[in-house]
Write a protein that holds these residues in place. Structure first.
Motif, PDB file in Angstrom:
ATOM      1  N   ASN A 144       0.862  -0.831  -0.270  1.00 54.33           N
ATOM      2  CA  ASN A 144       0.096  -0.397  -0.070  1.00 54.33           C
ATOM      3  C   ASN A 144       1.025   1.400   0.029  1.00 54.33           C
ATOM      4  OD1 ASN A 144      -2.958  -1.335   0.253  1.00 54.33           O
ATOM      5  ND2 ASN A 144      -1.594  -1.990   1.996  1.00 54.33           N
ATOM      6  N   SER A 145       0.259   2.308  -0.410  1.00 56.51           N
ATOM      7  CA  SER A 145       1.323   3.393  -0.450  1.00 56.51           C
ATOM      8  C   SER A 145       0.706   4.286  -1.107  1.00 56.51           C
ATOM      9  CB  SER A 145       2.159   3.065  -1.729  1.00 56.51           C
ATOM     10  OG  SER A 145       1.647   3.511  -3.324  1.00 56.51           O
ATOM     11  N   LEU A 146       0.921   6.027  -0.671  1.00 54.37           N
ATOM     12  CA  LEU A 146       0.332   7.557  -0.580  1.00 54.37           C
ATOM     13  C   LEU A 146       1.344   7.711  -1.320  1.00 54.37           C
ATOM     14  CD1 LEU A 146      -1.343   7.865   2.792  1.00 54.37           C
ATOM     15  CD2 LEU A 146      -2.459   7.351   0.920  1.00 54.37           C
ATOM     16  N   THR A 147       0.632   8.810  -2.481  1.00 55.23           N
ATOM     17  CA  THR A 147       1.594   9.529  -3.626  1.00 55.23           C
ATOM     18  C   THR A 147       1.408  10.660  -3.142  1.00 55.23           C
ATOM     19  OG1 THR A 147       2.205   7.888  -4.796  1.00 55.23           O
ATOM     20  CG2 THR A 147       2.755   9.952  -5.440  1.00 55.23           C
ATOM     21  N   TYR A 148       3.123  12.192  -3.683  1.00 56.35           N
ATOM     22  CA  TYR A 148       1.807  13.067  -2.684  1.00 56.35           C
ATOM     23  C   TYR A 148       2.417  13.185  -5.161  1.00 56.35           C
ATOM     24  CZ  TYR A 148       2.104  18.303  -3.258  1.00 56.35           C
ATOM     25  OH  TYR A 148       2.147  19.822  -4.000  1.00 56.35           O
ATOM     26  N   LEU A 149       1.645  14.372  -5.928  1.00 57.21           N
ATOM     27  CA  LEU A 149       2.257  14.829  -6.820  1.00 57.21           C
ATOM     28  C   LEU A 149       1.490  15.975  -6.940  1.00 57.21           C
ATOM     29  CD1 LEU A 149       1.031  11.862  -7.579  1.00 57.21           C
ATOM     30  CD2 LEU A 149       1.747  12.260  -9.392  1.00 57.21           C
ATOM     31  N   TYR A 150       2.744  17.264  -7.778  1.00 57.78           N
ATOM     32  CA  TYR A 150       2.676  18.398  -8.374  1.00 57.78           C
ATOM     33  C   TYR A 150       3.040  18.781  -9.262  1.00 57.78           C
ATOM     34  CZ  TYR A 150       3.047  23.441  -7.830  1.00 57.78           C
ATOM     35  OH  TYR A 150       3.316  24.928  -7.708  1.00 57.78           O
ATOM     36  N   GLU A 210      -2.744   4.086  -3.251  1.00 56.22           N
ATOM     37  CA  GLU A 210      -2.710   3.013  -4.300  1.00 56.22           C
ATOM     38  C   GLU A 210      -2.614   1.596  -3.801  1.00 56.22           C
ATOM     39  OE1 GLU A 210      -0.271   4.119  -8.398  1.00 56.22           O
ATOM     40  OE2 GLU A 210       0.811   3.072  -6.638  1.00 56.22           O
ATOM     41  N   HIS A 211      -3.320   0.468  -3.697  1.00 61.56           N
ATOM     42  CA  HIS A 211      -3.067  -1.014  -3.069  1.00 61.56           C
ATOM     43  C   HIS A 211      -2.753  -1.986  -4.594  1.00 61.56           C
ATOM     44  CE1 HIS A 211      -3.965  -3.963  -1.153  1.00 61.56           C
ATOM     45  NE2 HIS A 211      -4.921  -4.916  -2.134  1.00 61.56           N
ATOM     46  N   ALA A 212      -2.087  -2.834  -4.410  1.00 57.76           N
ATOM     47  CA  ALA A 212      -1.402  -3.746  -4.829  1.00 57.76           C
ATOM     48  C   ALA A 212      -1.654  -4.569  -4.143  1.00 57.76           C
ATOM     49  CB  ALA A 212      -0.393  -4.252  -5.895  1.00 57.76           C
ATOM     50  N   LEU A 270      -5.124  -1.862  -7.113  1.00 54.63           N
ATOM     51  CA  LEU A 270      -6.037  -0.210  -7.015  1.00 54.63           C
ATOM     52  C   LEU A 270      -5.588   1.087  -6.793  1.00 54.63           C
ATOM     53  CD1 LEU A 270      -7.396   0.544  -4.181  1.00 54.63           C
ATOM     54  CD2 LEU A 270      -8.529  -1.736  -4.291  1.00 54.63           C
ATOM     55  N   PHE A 271      -6.399   2.388  -7.479  1.00 54.48           N
ATOM     56  CA  PHE A 271      -6.289   3.603  -6.838  1.00 54.48           C
ATOM     57  C   PHE A 271      -6.979   4.079  -7.007  1.00 54.48           C
ATOM     58  CE2 PHE A 271      -5.615   3.706 -11.243  1.00 54.48           C
ATOM     59  CZ  PHE A 271      -5.819   4.713 -11.847  1.00 54.48           C
ATOM     60  N   VAL A 272      -7.044   5.350  -5.838  1.00 51.03           N
ATOM     61  CA  VAL A 272      -7.845   6.093  -6.213  1.00 51.03           C
ATOM     62  C   VAL A 272      -6.906   7.671  -5.716  1.00 51.03           C
ATOM     63  CG1 VAL A 272      -9.988   7.275  -4.520  1.00 51.03           C
ATOM     64  CG2 VAL A 272      -9.643   5.291  -4.797  1.00 51.03           C
ATOM     65  N   ASP A 273      -7.376   8.824  -7.214  1.00 50.90           N
ATOM     66  CA  ASP A 273      -6.761   9.978  -7.040  1.00 50.90           C
ATOM     67  C   ASP A 273      -7.596  11.277  -6.588  1.00 50.90           C
ATOM     68  OD1 ASP A 273      -4.500   8.966  -8.422  1.00 50.90           O
ATOM     69  OD2 ASP A 273      -5.062   9.867 -10.491  1.00 50.90           O
ATOM     70  N   TYR A 316     -12.128  13.520  -8.182  1.00 56.08           N
ATOM     71  CA  TYR A 316     -11.520  12.251  -7.725  1.00 56.08           C
ATOM     72  C   TYR A 316     -11.966  11.532  -8.824  1.00 56.08           C
ATOM     73  CZ  TYR A 316     -15.837  10.545  -7.312  1.00 56.08           C
ATOM     74  OH  TYR A 316     -17.117   9.942  -8.234  1.00 56.08           O
ATOM     75  N   TYR A 317     -11.093  10.444  -9.100  1.00 54.06           N
ATOM     76  CA  TYR A 317     -10.968   9.102  -9.768  1.00 54.06           C
ATOM     77  C   TYR A 317     -10.009   8.139  -9.213  1.00 54.06           C
ATOM     78  CZ  TYR A 317      -9.745   6.667 -14.786  1.00 54.06           C
ATOM     79  OH  TYR A 317      -9.636   5.553 -15.242  1.00 54.06           O
ATOM     80  N   GLY A 318     -10.501   6.969  -9.530  1.00 55.94           N
ATOM     81  CA  GLY A 318     -10.337   5.239  -9.609  1.00 55.94           C
ATOM     82  C   GLY A 318     -10.239   4.445 -10.383  1.00 55.94           C
ATOM     83  N   GLU A 319      -9.829   3.247  -9.597  1.00 56.46           N
ATOM     84  CA  GLU A 319      -9.497   2.308 -10.619  1.00 56.46           C
ATOM     85  C   GLU A 319      -9.157   0.597  -9.538  1.00 56.46           C
ATOM     86  OE1 GLU A 319      -7.502   1.810 -14.489  1.00 56.46           O
ATOM     87  OE2 GLU A 319      -7.644   3.765 -14.900  1.00 56.46           O
TER      88      GLU A 319
END
Length: 272
Positions: free
Chosen positions: A30-36, A60-62, A72-75, A90-93
């Motif tokens: 599992n992870s958390l990402t910050y993007l700019y 994110e989860h794998a 899966l991920f959720v933005d 928001y957006y997710g898959e």
């Protein structure tokens, strides 16, 4: 809901997770990402300013299971200078894959192919202003490949079917390679990973059309945690390149630029 693929893909995922003896988890990440980043096309805010700064937090989860694997991920995205709902979205898959090798107990490897799978994906974005759901269902065959130098390499092939309520045409085909490669650098590593979503054909229904499009989304990240003598694979910094021609299937034109070409700064933290 006028969706033929939805019951199949969701029932497949649900039945796998509902069977305790069959659904044994082997690993997870599992992870958390910050993007700019900035200069995003199409979705830079309600006034369409491409210079709008976009910030994103991604979960994110794998995981690997006795039946296959899941990602899966959720933005959660927001645009600087915009307030309220106009500045956030928001957006997710959700993407489960059924391994035919695992469920049959047979070795299906041959040549560079390690396994043959059935891959399903559910895409969900924020609903449209009239309440119409923004969701798409994907289903198709996939292969895991043994490629020298890569930690993993997979190719998923999908038939795309938007939710019938959207009025958008179904029948597009998508090819999605995903990969990861670890490159030793000094006392640490660089991780090169990402994916391509290549929708190979146009599709039109009534007055609505979705154009073929190409989304290239690699990340190059330095393992900062390992460099600081901490556990490897837990804290990364780097960049993400986001190129998307005909973004969302909208044809690029002189009047409306839909070709996305952005570099994001990334900080990514993993936990298990």
């Amino acid at each position: 809901m006028n969706v033929k693929l939805a019951p199949l893909s969701l029932a497949l995922a649900g039945s796998l997770l509902a069977a305790p003896a069959f659904a044994e988890m082997h690993w997870q990440n599992n992870s958390l990402t910050y993007l700019y980043g900035k200069n995003f096309s199409v979705d830079s805010g309600e006034d369409g300013r491409e210079a709008a700064i976009q910030q994103t937090i991604t979960f994110e989860h794998a995981s690997g299971w006795s039946w296959g694997d899941m990602f899966l991920f959720v933005d959660h995205k927001w645009f600087n200078g915009h307030s309220g709902k106009d500045g956030r979205t928001y957006y997710g898959e959700f993407s489960p894959r059924l391994s035919l090798g695992k469920v049959t107990g047979k070795d299906l490897s041959f040549g560079p192919i390690k396994d043959v799978l059935i891959s399903a994906t559910y895409e969900r974005g924020e609903s449209q202003a009239d309440g119409t759901p923004n969701q798409v269902y994907l289903l198709g065959p996939a292969v895991d490949l043994a490629v020298p130098g890569f930690d993993r390499f997979a190719v998923n092939t999908y038939y795309r079917k938007p939710d019938g309520a959207t009025g958008k045409p179904g029948g597009q085909w998508q090819i999605t390679p995903t990969w990861a490669m670890t490159i030793p650098v000094g006392k640490s590593d660089i991780l090169f990973d990402g994916y391509i979503d290549w929708v190979v054909n146009d599709k039109k229904s009534g007055g609505r059309e979705l154009k073929k499009n190409f989304h290239f989304n690699p990340q190059v990240k330095y393992d900062l945690g390992k460099a600081l003598n901490q556990k490897a694979g837990m804290l990364y910094v780097g960049i993400e390149y986001d190129y998307w021609s005909n973004k969302y299937g909208i044809e690029d034109s002189g009047a409306f630029n839909t070709d996305n070409n952005v570099v994001n700064f990334i900080v990514k933290a993993h936990y298990f």
